[in-house]
Design a protein around this motif. Sequence first.
Motif, PDB file in Angstrom:
ATOM      1  N   LYS A  17      11.944  16.497  83.600  1.00  0.00           N
ATOM      2  CA  LYS A  17      12.130  15.200  82.972  1.00  0.00           C
ATOM      3  C   LYS A  17      12.589  14.193  84.015  1.00  0.00           C
ATOM      4  N   HIS A  18      12.017  13.012  83.970  1.00  0.00           N
ATOM      5  CA  HIS A  18      12.432  11.898  84.825  1.00  0.00           C
ATOM      6  C   HIS A  18      13.044  10.831  83.933  1.00  0.00           C
ATOM      7  N   GLY A  19      14.230  10.371  84.276  1.00  0.00           N
ATOM      8  CA  GLY A  19      14.963   9.462  83.422  1.00  0.00           C
ATOM      9  C   GLY A  19      14.363   8.081  83.332  1.00  0.00           C
ATOM     10  N   HIS A  20      14.611   7.416  82.191  1.00  0.00           N
ATOM     11  CA  HIS A  20      14.130   6.047  81.987  1.00  0.00           C
ATOM     12  C   HIS A  20      15.052   5.032  82.640  1.00  0.00           C
ATOM     13  N   ALA A  21      16.260   5.487  83.034  1.00  0.00           N
ATOM     14  CA  ALA A  21      17.236   4.593  83.656  1.00  0.00           C
ATOM     15  C   ALA A  21      18.084   5.416  84.615  1.00  0.00           C
ATOM     16  N   PRO A  22      18.662   4.793  85.630  1.00  0.00           N
ATOM     17  CA  PRO A  22      19.513   5.542  86.559  1.00  0.00           C
ATOM     18  C   PRO A  22      20.650   6.256  85.819  1.00  0.00           C
ATOM     19  N   GLY A  23      20.796   7.543  86.085  1.00  0.00           N
ATOM     20  CA  GLY A  23      21.874   8.306  85.468  1.00  0.00           C
ATOM     21  C   GLY A  23      21.542   8.911  84.123  1.00  0.00           C
ATOM     22  N   ALA A  24      20.376   8.606  83.557  1.00  0.00           N
ATOM     23  CA  ALA A  24      20.051   9.117  82.227  1.00  0.00           C
ATOM     24  C   ALA A  24      19.937  10.638  82.222  1.00  0.00           C
ATOM     25  N   THR A  25      19.296  11.187  83.241  1.00  0.00           N
ATOM     26  CA  THR A  25      19.138  12.642  83.279  1.00  0.00           C
ATOM     27  C   THR A  25      20.471  13.331  83.557  1.00  0.00           C
ATOM     28  N   ALA A  26      21.310  12.740  84.396  1.00  0.00           N
ATOM     29  CA  ALA A  26      22.626  13.320  84.649  1.00  0.00           C
ATOM     30  C   ALA A  26      23.473  13.297  83.369  1.00  0.00           C
ATOM     31  N   ALA A  27      23.348  12.234  82.585  1.00  0.00           N
ATOM     32  CA  ALA A  27      24.074  12.150  81.319  1.00  0.00           C
ATOM     33  C   ALA A  27      23.594  13.223  80.354  1.00  0.00           C
ATOM     34  N   GLU A  28      22.281  13.430  80.276  1.00  0.00           N
ATOM     35  CA  GLU A  28      21.749  14.466  79.401  1.00  0.00           C
ATOM     36  C   GLU A  28      22.231  15.841  79.842  1.00  0.00           C
ATOM     37  N   ALA A  29      22.256  16.075  81.144  1.00  0.00           N
ATOM     38  CA  ALA A  29      22.723  17.367  81.657  1.00  0.00           C
ATOM     39  C   ALA A  29      24.187  17.602  81.287  1.00  0.00           C
ATOM     40  N   ALA A  30      25.022  16.568  81.394  1.00  0.00           N
ATOM     41  CA  ALA A  30      26.431  16.708  81.017  1.00  0.00           C
ATOM     42  C   ALA A  30      26.556  17.074  79.542  1.00  0.00           C
ATOM     43  N   GLY A  31      25.719  16.459  78.702  1.00  0.00           N
ATOM     44  CA  GLY A  31      25.734  16.783  77.282  1.00  0.00           C
ATOM     45  C   GLY A  31      25.307  18.208  77.011  1.00  0.00           C
ATOM     46  N   ALA A  96      30.413   6.805  80.334  1.00  0.00           N
ATOM     47  CA  ALA A  96      30.785   6.009  79.168  1.00  0.00           C
ATOM     48  C   ALA A  96      29.587   5.199  78.674  1.00  0.00           C
ATOM     49  N   ASP A  97      28.767   4.706  79.605  1.00  0.00           N
ATOM     50  CA  ASP A  97      27.561   3.963  79.248  1.00  0.00           C
ATOM     51  C   ASP A  97      26.402   4.939  79.212  1.00  0.00           C
ATOM     52  N   ALA A  98      26.128   5.466  78.021  1.00  0.00           N
ATOM     53  CA  ALA A  98      25.132   6.524  77.851  1.00  0.00           C
ATOM     54  C   ALA A  98      23.947   5.991  77.045  1.00  0.00           C
ATOM     55  N   TRP A  99      23.144   6.914  76.503  1.00  0.00           N
ATOM     56  CA  TRP A  99      21.925   6.538  75.782  1.00  0.00           C
ATOM     57  C   TRP A  99      21.721   7.469  74.605  1.00  0.00           C
ATOM     58  N   ILE A 100      21.074   6.932  73.584  1.00  0.00           N
ATOM     59  CA  ILE A 100      20.522   7.750  72.521  1.00  0.00           C
ATOM     60  C   ILE A 100      19.039   7.415  72.498  1.00  0.00           C
ATOM     61  N   GLY A 101      18.221   8.360  72.955  1.00  0.00           N
ATOM     62  CA  GLY A 101      16.834   8.030  73.215  1.00  0.00           C
ATOM     63  C   GLY A 101      16.767   6.977  74.311  1.00  0.00           C
ATOM     64  N   LEU A 102      16.068   5.885  74.037  1.00  0.00           N
ATOM     65  CA  LEU A 102      15.969   4.789  75.005  1.00  0.00           C
ATOM     66  C   LEU A 102      16.945   3.657  74.719  1.00  0.00           C
ATOM     67  N   ALA A 103      17.804   3.843  73.728  1.00  0.00           N
ATOM     68  CA  ALA A 103      18.769   2.800  73.366  1.00  0.00           C
ATOM     69  C   ALA A 103      20.115   3.062  74.031  1.00  0.00           C
ATOM     70  N   PRO A 104      20.823   2.024  74.414  1.00  0.00           N
ATOM     71  CA  PRO A 104      22.160   2.224  74.993  1.00  0.00           C
ATOM     72  C   PRO A 104      23.133   2.757  73.960  1.00  0.00           C
ATOM     73  N   MET A 105      24.099   3.537  74.413  1.00  0.00           N
ATOM     74  CA  MET A 105      25.134   4.076  73.526  1.00  0.00           C
ATOM     75  C   MET A 105      26.441   4.136  74.305  1.00  0.00           C
ATOM     76  N   ALA A 106      27.436   3.396  73.845  1.00  0.00           N
ATOM     77  CA  ALA A 106      28.723   3.340  74.543  1.00  0.00           C
ATOM     78  C   ALA A 106      29.639   4.445  74.040  1.00  0.00           C
ATOM     79  N   ASN A 107      30.119   5.275  74.954  1.00  0.00           N
ATOM     80  CA  ASN A 107      31.094   6.303  74.617  1.00  0.00           C
ATOM     81  C   ASN A 107      32.493   5.756  74.897  1.00  0.00           C
TER      82      ASN A 107
END
Length: 255
Positions: A17-31, A96-107
């Motif tokens: 998977k290649h992320g749609h935004a910088p850090g998206a894949t790292a955020a998914e991995a943390a989850g 803290a600045d994460a995503w749900i799908g392609l939408a931003p999601m603030a933790n």
Amino acid sequence: MSIREAVLDDGRAVVVKHGHAPGATAAEAAGLRWLAAADAVPVPSIHRADDSQLVLDRVPAGRPTTAAAERFGRGLARLHAAGAPAFGAPPPDGPADAWIGLAPMANVPGEDWASWYAAHRVLPYVRLAVDAGTFGAAEAAVFERACSRLPPSAEPPSRLHGDLWTGNVLWDGERAWLIDPAAHGGHRETDLAMLHLFGCPHLDRVLAAYQEVAPLTDGWAERIPLHQLFPLLVHTVLFGRSYAGQALAAARSLR
């Protein structure tokens, strides 16, 4: 986010998977790691994770069975019970600045579920939809009134998948696997409301098994629409008016 399949040198099938935004894949991995740490519902093993790429084991395809659904329900209850430090808490090492799908999601952590849910899971998406011209001022006011009527909750923060629609539950014939999380601390009924909203094979068996492990509090079924506000508003932001009517109906159900 682009996704392709590949085969490692040892013959294992993986998903790249290649992320749609910088850090998206790292955020998914943390989850994924946070969900895996609960040892409750399986998630794919991670082979590589950085700011632009995520490589995961591919889940073998199978049919959802009643036995697998019951196993999933019990596992989901244990996952939620693993808990979180606060509502809105991100996974360890998650942004803290994460995503749900392609939408931003603030933790953003909070102690009171109702005020946190209004401030960080409802109103931000209403504002995005207003800015896009999807909602008018009168429609935005419907959501603001709904937020003022959110019931208090004594539930502790649960460890949520966070984007638990049926496409993120894969079945291998024996078990259900979780993929593509938007993991955070939240109310466990929000995960269950997403399963209701977008369908889940053998959902009645999933819920019965869940309740064997962790009974839901009285009135949970009547609260499904308020927990569906979050995914419905996210879909409104991503896909426009096609979800706006459902989101408004859910908000108007709060009286």
